[in-house]
Design a protein around this motif. Structure first.
Motif, PDB file in Angstrom:
ATOM      1  N   ASN A   1       0.877  -1.199   0.053  1.00 23.10           N
ATOM      2  CA  ASN A   1       0.084  -0.001   0.099  1.00 23.10           C
ATOM      3  C   ASN A   1       0.833   1.251   0.184  1.00 23.10           C
ATOM      4  O   ASN A   1       0.476   2.321   0.399  1.00 23.10           O
ATOM      5  CB  ASN A   1      -0.962   0.055   1.451  1.00 23.10           C
ATOM      6  CG  ASN A   1      -1.736  -1.344   1.277  1.00 23.10           C
ATOM      7  OD1 ASN A   1      -1.372  -2.031   2.040  1.00 23.10           O
ATOM      8  ND2 ASN A   1      -2.727  -1.341   0.500  1.00 23.10           N
ATOM      9  N   VAL A   2       2.091   1.161  -0.606  1.00 22.39           N
ATOM     10  CA  VAL A   2       3.029   2.353  -0.476  1.00 22.39           C
ATOM     11  C   VAL A   2       2.904   3.049  -1.686  1.00 22.39           C
ATOM     12  O   VAL A   2       2.787   2.240  -2.925  1.00 22.39           O
ATOM     13  CB  VAL A   2       4.474   1.897  -0.219  1.00 22.39           C
ATOM     14  CG1 VAL A   2       5.413   3.138  -0.524  1.00 22.39           C
ATOM     15  CG2 VAL A   2       4.677   1.371   1.406  1.00 22.39           C
ATOM     16  N   PHE A   3       2.715   4.235  -1.894  1.00 22.89           N
ATOM     17  CA  PHE A   3       2.865   5.027  -3.114  1.00 22.89           C
ATOM     18  C   PHE A   3       4.226   6.032  -2.936  1.00 22.89           C
ATOM     19  O   PHE A   3       4.141   7.018  -2.149  1.00 22.89           O
ATOM     20  CB  PHE A   3       1.658   6.046  -3.091  1.00 22.89           C
ATOM     21  CG  PHE A   3       0.345   4.954  -3.305  1.00 22.89           C
ATOM     22  CD1 PHE A   3      -0.169   4.808  -4.698  1.00 22.89           C
ATOM     23  CD2 PHE A   3      -0.400   4.558  -2.113  1.00 22.89           C
ATOM     24  CE1 PHE A   3      -1.119   3.946  -4.514  1.00 22.89           C
ATOM     25  CE2 PHE A   3      -1.322   3.568  -2.531  1.00 22.89           C
ATOM     26  CZ  PHE A   3      -1.769   3.366  -3.623  1.00 22.89           C
ATOM     27  N   ILE A   4       4.828   6.193  -4.026  1.00 20.94           N
ATOM     28  CA  ILE A   4       5.972   7.030  -4.037  1.00 20.94           C
ATOM     29  C   ILE A   4       5.951   8.058  -5.280  1.00 20.94           C
ATOM     30  O   ILE A   4       5.392   7.591  -6.384  1.00 20.94           O
ATOM     31  CB  ILE A   4       7.225   6.173  -4.439  1.00 20.94           C
ATOM     32  CG1 ILE A   4       7.320   5.055  -3.203  1.00 20.94           C
ATOM     33  CG2 ILE A   4       8.331   6.899  -4.269  1.00 20.94           C
ATOM     34  CD1 ILE A   4       8.447   4.219  -3.217  1.00 20.94           C
ATOM     35  N   MET A   5       6.322   9.194  -5.114  1.00 15.49           N
ATOM     36  CA  MET A   5       6.496  10.189  -6.013  1.00 15.49           C
ATOM     37  C   MET A   5       7.864   9.900  -6.815  1.00 15.49           C
ATOM     38  O   MET A   5       8.837  10.113  -6.179  1.00 15.49           O
ATOM     39  CB  MET A   5       6.342  11.689  -5.693  1.00 15.49           C
ATOM     40  CG  MET A   5       4.913  11.799  -5.123  1.00 15.49           C
ATOM     41  SD  MET A   5       4.743  13.609  -4.562  1.00 15.49           S
ATOM     42  CE  MET A   5       3.120  13.554  -4.099  1.00 15.49           C
ATOM     43  N   LEU A   6       7.978   9.738  -8.231  1.00 15.59           N
ATOM     44  CA  LEU A   6       9.138   9.243  -8.888  1.00 15.59           C
ATOM     45  C   LEU A   6       9.214  10.492 -10.148  1.00 15.59           C
ATOM     46  O   LEU A   6       8.383  11.067 -10.631  1.00 15.59           O
ATOM     47  CB  LEU A   6       9.091   7.921  -9.378  1.00 15.59           C
ATOM     48  CG  LEU A   6       9.107   6.902  -8.211  1.00 15.59           C
ATOM     49  CD1 LEU A   6       8.743   5.633  -8.872  1.00 15.59           C
ATOM     50  CD2 LEU A   6      10.123   6.800  -7.297  1.00 15.59           C
ATOM     51  N   LYS A   7      10.399  10.613 -10.462  1.00 15.70           N
ATOM     52  CA  LYS A   7      10.669  11.359 -11.668  1.00 15.70           C
ATOM     53  C   LYS A   7      10.276  10.429 -12.958  1.00 15.70           C
ATOM     54  O   LYS A   7      10.222   9.486 -13.012  1.00 15.70           O
ATOM     55  CB  LYS A   7      12.386  11.348 -12.046  1.00 15.70           C
ATOM     56  CG  LYS A   7      12.915  12.273 -10.918  1.00 15.70           C
ATOM     57  CD  LYS A   7      14.568  12.314 -11.403  1.00 15.70           C
ATOM     58  CE  LYS A   7      15.344  11.079 -11.515  1.00 15.70           C
ATOM     59  NZ  LYS A   7      16.696  11.402 -11.731  1.00 15.70           N
ATOM     60  N   LYS A   8       9.370  11.185 -13.752  1.00 14.55           N
ATOM     61  CA  LYS A   8       8.737  10.575 -15.074  1.00 14.55           C
ATOM     62  C   LYS A   8       9.763   9.745 -15.922  1.00 14.55           C
ATOM     63  O   LYS A   8       9.321   8.832 -16.455  1.00 14.55           O
ATOM     64  CB  LYS A   8       8.204  11.841 -15.617  1.00 14.55           C
ATOM     65  CG  LYS A   8       7.029  11.252 -16.789  1.00 14.55           C
ATOM     66  CD  LYS A   8       6.454  12.319 -17.452  1.00 14.55           C
ATOM     67  CE  LYS A   8       5.127  11.871 -18.293  1.00 14.55           C
ATOM     68  NZ  LYS A   8       4.081  11.278 -17.739  1.00 14.55           N
ATOM     69  N   SER A   9      10.947   9.858 -15.997  1.00 12.43           N
ATOM     70  CA  SER A   9      11.956   9.327 -16.589  1.00 12.43           C
ATOM     71  C   SER A   9      11.794   7.902 -16.309  1.00 12.43           C
ATOM     72  O   SER A   9      12.228   6.984 -17.086  1.00 12.43           O
ATOM     73  CB  SER A   9      13.319   9.898 -16.681  1.00 12.43           C
ATOM     74  OG  SER A   9      13.757   9.957 -15.122  1.00 12.43           O
ATOM     75  N   LEU A  10      11.813   7.318 -15.107  1.00 12.66           N
ATOM     76  CA  LEU A  10      11.654   6.190 -14.295  1.00 12.66           C
ATOM     77  C   LEU A  10      10.658   5.360 -15.152  1.00 12.66           C
ATOM     78  O   LEU A  10      10.931   4.300 -15.091  1.00 12.66           O
ATOM     79  CB  LEU A  10      11.516   6.159 -13.023  1.00 12.66           C
ATOM     80  CG  LEU A  10      12.579   6.937 -12.184  1.00 12.66           C
ATOM     81  CD1 LEU A  10      12.601   6.896 -10.725  1.00 12.66           C
ATOM     82  CD2 LEU A  10      14.123   6.152 -12.608  1.00 12.66           C
TER      83      LEU A  10
ATOM     84  N   ASN B   1       6.894  15.375 -13.675  1.00 12.08           N
ATOM     85  CA  ASN B   1       7.760  16.260 -14.567  1.00 12.08           C
ATOM     86  C   ASN B   1       8.706  17.082 -13.934  1.00 12.08           C
ATOM     87  O   ASN B   1       9.493  17.614 -14.421  1.00 12.08           O
ATOM     88  CB  ASN B   1       6.908  17.057 -15.461  1.00 12.08           C
ATOM     89  CG  ASN B   1       5.978  15.898 -16.388  1.00 12.08           C
ATOM     90  OD1 ASN B   1       6.828  15.534 -17.367  1.00 12.08           O
ATOM     91  ND2 ASN B   1       4.834  15.840 -16.230  1.00 12.08           N
ATOM     92  N   ARG B   2       8.370  17.475 -12.599  1.00 12.69           N
ATOM     93  CA  ARG B   2       9.179  18.313 -11.959  1.00 12.69           C
ATOM     94  C   ARG B   2       8.881  19.846 -12.426  1.00 12.69           C
ATOM     95  O   ARG B   2       9.627  20.832 -12.280  1.00 12.69           O
ATOM     96  CB  ARG B   2      10.589  18.143 -11.695  1.00 12.69           C
ATOM     97  CG  ARG B   2      10.820  17.074 -11.134  1.00 12.69           C
ATOM     98  CD  ARG B   2      12.438  16.892 -10.818  1.00 12.69           C
ATOM     99  NE  ARG B   2      12.569  15.604 -10.161  1.00 12.69           N
ATOM    100  CZ  ARG B   2      14.157  15.253  -9.482  1.00 12.69           C
ATOM    101  NH1 ARG B   2      15.142  16.090 -10.124  1.00 12.69           N
ATOM    102  NH2 ARG B   2      14.126  14.355  -8.845  1.00 12.69           N
ATOM    103  N   LYS B   3       7.757  19.907 -13.066  1.00 16.14           N
ATOM    104  CA  LYS B   3       7.032  21.373 -13.583  1.00 16.14           C
ATOM    105  C   LYS B   3       5.619  21.434 -13.131  1.00 16.14           C
ATOM    106  O   LYS B   3       4.872  20.650 -13.340  1.00 16.14           O
ATOM    107  CB  LYS B   3       7.443  21.387 -15.220  1.00 16.14           C
ATOM    108  CG  LYS B   3       8.581  21.495 -15.592  1.00 16.14           C
ATOM    109  CD  LYS B   3       8.528  21.775 -17.196  1.00 16.14           C
ATOM    110  CE  LYS B   3      10.044  21.915 -17.649  1.00 16.14           C
ATOM    111  NZ  LYS B   3      10.269  22.210 -19.102  1.00 16.14           N
ATOM    112  N   TRP B   4       5.560  22.251 -11.967  1.00 16.64           N
ATOM    113  CA  TRP B   4       4.241  22.284 -11.471  1.00 16.64           C
ATOM    114  C   TRP B   4       2.927  22.466 -12.258  1.00 16.64           C
ATOM    115  O   TRP B   4       1.977  21.985 -12.192  1.00 16.64           O
ATOM    116  CB  TRP B   4       4.149  23.300 -10.473  1.00 16.64           C
ATOM    117  CG  TRP B   4       3.048  23.356  -9.668  1.00 16.64           C
ATOM    118  CD1 TRP B   4       2.099  24.319  -9.341  1.00 16.64           C
ATOM    119  CD2 TRP B   4       2.493  22.071  -8.586  1.00 16.64           C
ATOM    120  NE1 TRP B   4       1.204  23.948  -8.392  1.00 16.64           N
ATOM    121  CE2 TRP B   4       1.361  22.577  -8.059  1.00 16.64           C
ATOM    122  CE3 TRP B   4       3.084  20.897  -8.304  1.00 16.64           C
ATOM    123  CZ2 TRP B   4       0.565  21.829  -7.116  1.00 16.64           C
ATOM    124  CZ3 TRP B   4       2.213  19.931  -7.488  1.00 16.64           C
ATOM    125  CH2 TRP B   4       1.175  20.672  -7.061  1.00 16.64           C
TER     126      TRP B   4
END
Length: 400
Positions: A133-142, A161-164
């Motif tokens: 049940n873990v959710f992680i924020m990752l770089k889109k490139s992954l 994307n690191r662009k808000w």
């Protein structure tokens, strides 16, 4: 001396090959499980999600199995008695495994030192029965990683994307999905969004409602966020200090400035279901102050060469989400910077003493090994062992 060197090199080669084989076969098994579940349970979203959650748990089992074999580490959990009840984390004296009772709907924030920070925090969630049940924020490139990029999409990890301007709608939709399912009033309970805006934002009729449907499954979540957005390094420290000087913000000795917008937005979206915000501060043995953990414990060296910290220290404290000023940007910024100041002081003491336990009357300390249950490890190793057995039989039959 030469023989000893050859043996050491051979051992390292075996460790590297074992890690690669276990990871590749495990990853393929996870994605295969997901594909079959999505095919068979296409019209049964609840059973499909249970299988996808199971595949997510299998991924942390896979990673910890590799760590147990090639790079075992002890984990020392220090909890703040002011905000966390005693015995939140305990050590099973028979197995040496850590067990915890973390809340089932939570956000965890942490400083970011090395690329495997999230592995140890995910494992901590696993000790509370929340491995799936873990959710992680990752770089889109992954997303582009072969095999597991697809797997992580099915884990419903949040790719940024690191662009808000581009991330806000995607984040809002994903968090809203988590919040509604956690309250038993989401799509997994048969509910539907009211409509979508032209830019793709999903609108629910119950926006702001705290209603919980106890007749439905309330799906837990542990959302892991690194507000710094990146590992601590010389480059990120320099950029942080330049920005802090220009913006009249504090310069930290052991951290980089946290980003306010994404965390505040996440807490606003989850405030109707989130039970607690855990603040984790991580330290690693073998890393001195003004050194960089990412340079000492590189991800390839950990999983392929067995170079890992002897002890991973995690200091935990907790905040009620309703006590955090999430609706006032200025006050929230001040709150988060205060949290980072306190983390900075914690790390000062850690580097001076080698532990977060500077005052035994204020904290509880529990130490155990980063490992999983034996039968779970056996399940992860079953396929690689079978592969090795088949190869051995084939080689024996050819040359015997």
């Amino acid at each position: 001396m030469l023989l000893r060197l050859l043996v050491q090199r051979a051992a390292k080669l075996v460790i590297t090959l074992a890690s690669i084989v276990i990871f590749l076969q495990g990853s393929i098994a996870i994605v295969t499980h997901q594909l079959i579940a999505k095919l068979i349970f296409n019209d049964d979203p609840v059973r499909r999600q249970k299988h996808l959650d199971s595949s997510k748990k299998t991924f942390i089992l896979l990673l910890v199995t590799i760590l147990t074999i090639v790079a075992p580490s002890k984990v020392r959990i220090t909890t703040d008695n002011h905000t966390i009840a005693k015995n939140l984390v305990v050590c099973d004296p028979k197995t040496g495994r850590l067990l915890s009772s973390l809340k089932r709907k939570s956000v965890m924030i942490s400083n970011h030192q090395i690329y495997t920070d999230w592995v140890f925090l995910w494992w901590l969630a696993y000790t509370a029965g929340l491995g799936g049940n873990v959710f992680i924020m990752l770089k889109k490139s992954l997303q582009r990683i072969p095999i597991m990029g697809y797997g992580m999409k099915n884990f419903k990890f949040i790719f940024m994307n690191r662009k808000w301007s581009r991330d806000k709608i995607n984040l809002a939709n994903r968090l809203s999905d988590m919040d509604h399912n956690a309250r038993g009033v989401g799509e997994l309970a048969g509910k539907r969004i009211a409509h979508k805006t032209a830019d793709g934002l999903e609108i629910w009729n119950d926006k702001g409602s705290t209603e919980v449907d106890h007749k439905q499954i309330c799906w837990p979540y542990s959302l892991l966020i690194f507000p710094e957005g990146t590992n601590l390094s010389q480059n990120t420290r320099n950029k942080s200090e330049i920005f802090a000087s220009k913006s009249n913000l504090p310069i930290f000795r052991n951290l980089v400035l946290p980003r306010v917008t994404g965390l505040r937005f996440a807490l606003q979206e989850l405030k109707n279901s989130c039970e607690v915000v855990y603040d984790a501060t991580i330290g690693y043995s073998g890393v001195k102050q003004h050194e960089y953990g990412q340079d000492i414990y590189k991800i390839g060296n950990i999983f392929l060469k067995g170079h890992s910290p002897d002890v991973v220290d995690i200091h935990l404290r907790a905040f009620d989400v309703h006590d955090i000023p999430i609706d006032d940007e200025s006050k929230f910024t001040e709150w988060l910077l205060n949290i980072w100041r306190e983390k900075d002081e914690l790390l000062d003491r850690y580097y001076a003493t080698g532990s977060f336990d500077s005052d035994g009357s204020m904290k509880q300390v529990v130490t155990g090994t980063c490992k999983i249950q034996g039968y779970e490890m056996a399940r992860i190793l079953a396929l690689p062992c079978l592969t090795i057995l088949i190869l051995a039989i084939m080689i024996w039959s050819k040359y015997a």
